[in-house]
Design an enzyme around this catalytic site. Structure first.
Site, short mmCIF file in Angstrom:
data_model
loop_
_atom_site.label_atom_id
_atom_site.label_comp_id
_atom_site.label_asym_id
_atom_site.label_seq_id
_atom_site.Cartn_x
_atom_site.Cartn_y
_atom_site.Cartn_z
N GLY A 1 0.84 -1.20 0.00
CA GLY A 1 0.00 0.00 0.00
C GLY A 1 0.87 1.24 0.00
O GLY A 1 2.10 1.16 0.13
N SER B 1 2.64 4.83 1.11
CA SER B 1 3.26 5.31 2.33
C SER B 1 2.20 5.98 3.19
O SER B 1 1.36 6.74 2.68
CB SER B 1 4.36 6.33 1.97
OG SER B 1 4.95 6.84 3.14
N SER C 1 -0.27 4.45 4.63
CA SER C 1 -1.56 3.75 4.56
C SER C 1 -1.82 2.94 5.83
O SER C 1 -2.96 2.61 6.14
CB SER C 1 -1.61 2.84 3.33
OG SER C 1 -0.58 1.86 3.39
N GLY C 2 -0.75 2.61 6.56
CA GLY C 2 -0.91 1.85 7.80
C GLY C 2 -0.30 0.47 7.78
O GLY C 2 -0.54 -0.33 8.68
N LYS C 3 0.52 0.17 6.77
CA LYS C 3 1.11 -1.17 6.64
C LYS C 3 1.89 -1.60 7.87
O LYS C 3 1.65 -2.66 8.44
CB LYS C 3 2.04 -1.22 5.41
CG LYS C 3 1.39 -0.91 4.09
CD LYS C 3 2.38 -0.98 2.95
CE LYS C 3 3.54 -0.02 3.09
NZ LYS C 3 3.12 1.40 3.11
N SER D 1 6.09 -1.77 -2.08
CA SER D 1 6.17 -2.72 -3.21
C SER D 1 5.19 -2.30 -4.33
O SER D 1 4.19 -2.96 -4.56
CB SER D 1 5.91 -4.16 -2.76
OG SER D 1 4.78 -4.29 -1.94
#
Length: 200
Positions: A35, A37, A39-41, A109
């Site tokens: 996702g 930057s 976004s909460g990954k 990614s």
């Protein structure tokens, strides 16, 4: 063929992946968080790792920023370097799966091809793509590291979503809309999905 490659022979481990899984009492696999930057990954991956740890599961987070402090500190952010970044992470993730662990990778990614390359490194039941969905507008509003502001000011080249592309997953196994779901709700969704699959 490269002479070095010709002279390298794979050495089988005395302990199998299945034996390691048996000791850990759970499946080993990759949860690939992708996702934009902000976004909460990383937040979701680390919260899930904590939840899994408290259940006695062997889980390890590979975080994009952390990896670039060591293993991939020689790589930049152009397309070629981004691809090599993901290739290396894929190989490390494969090793961790072999060791019987649950691997949580938090990387932008941005290219589908690279994510599919990692998927192809492991068995079908060892890779779950998780799209951490969040609009560019919301990510830019959050901007916890101030990166979007720098990208808008052209201080950061090749910034995903601004000056470099992000290719959304076409068929991710799981979608987490972090504009709607809290971190705890995302973790609950993932725990339920993994339990239903019999992975944990």
């Amino acid at each position: 063929m490269n002479r070095k490659v010709q002279n390298i022979v794979w050495h089988e481990s005395s302990i199998t992946k299945q034996e390691r899984r048996g000791l850990n009492k759970h499946h080993s696999f990759i949860l690939w968080f992708t996702g934009l930057s902000a976004s909460g990954k990383s937040s979701v991956a680390n919260a899930l790792a904590r939840a899994l740890h408290e259940q006695g599961k062997q889980a390890f987070v590979l975080d994009g920023d952390n990896i670039r402090h060591g293993l991939n500190k020689d790589l930049g952010f152009n397309e070629q370097n981004r691809k090599e970044n993901i290739r290396r992470i894929g190989e490390v993730s494969k090793l961790l799966v072999e060791s019987g662990q649950i691997v949580l990778t938090a990387f932008i990614s941005p290219y589908r091809e690279d994510r599919e390359l990692v998927r192809a490194l492991v068995s079908k039941d060892e890779f779950i793509e998780i799209y951490v969905k969040c609009s560019i507008e919301e990510c830019e509003r959050r901007d916890p590291k101030g990166l979007y502001k720098k990208a808008r000011n052209q201080e950061i080249p090749h910034f995903t979503g601004i000056s470099a592309p992000y290719e959304e997953p076409l068929n991710p196994e799981i979608v987490l809309d972090t504009e709607v779901l809290s971190i705890d709700e995302c973790v609950s969704t993932l725990i339920n999905a993994l339990t239903k699959k019999g992975f944990i």
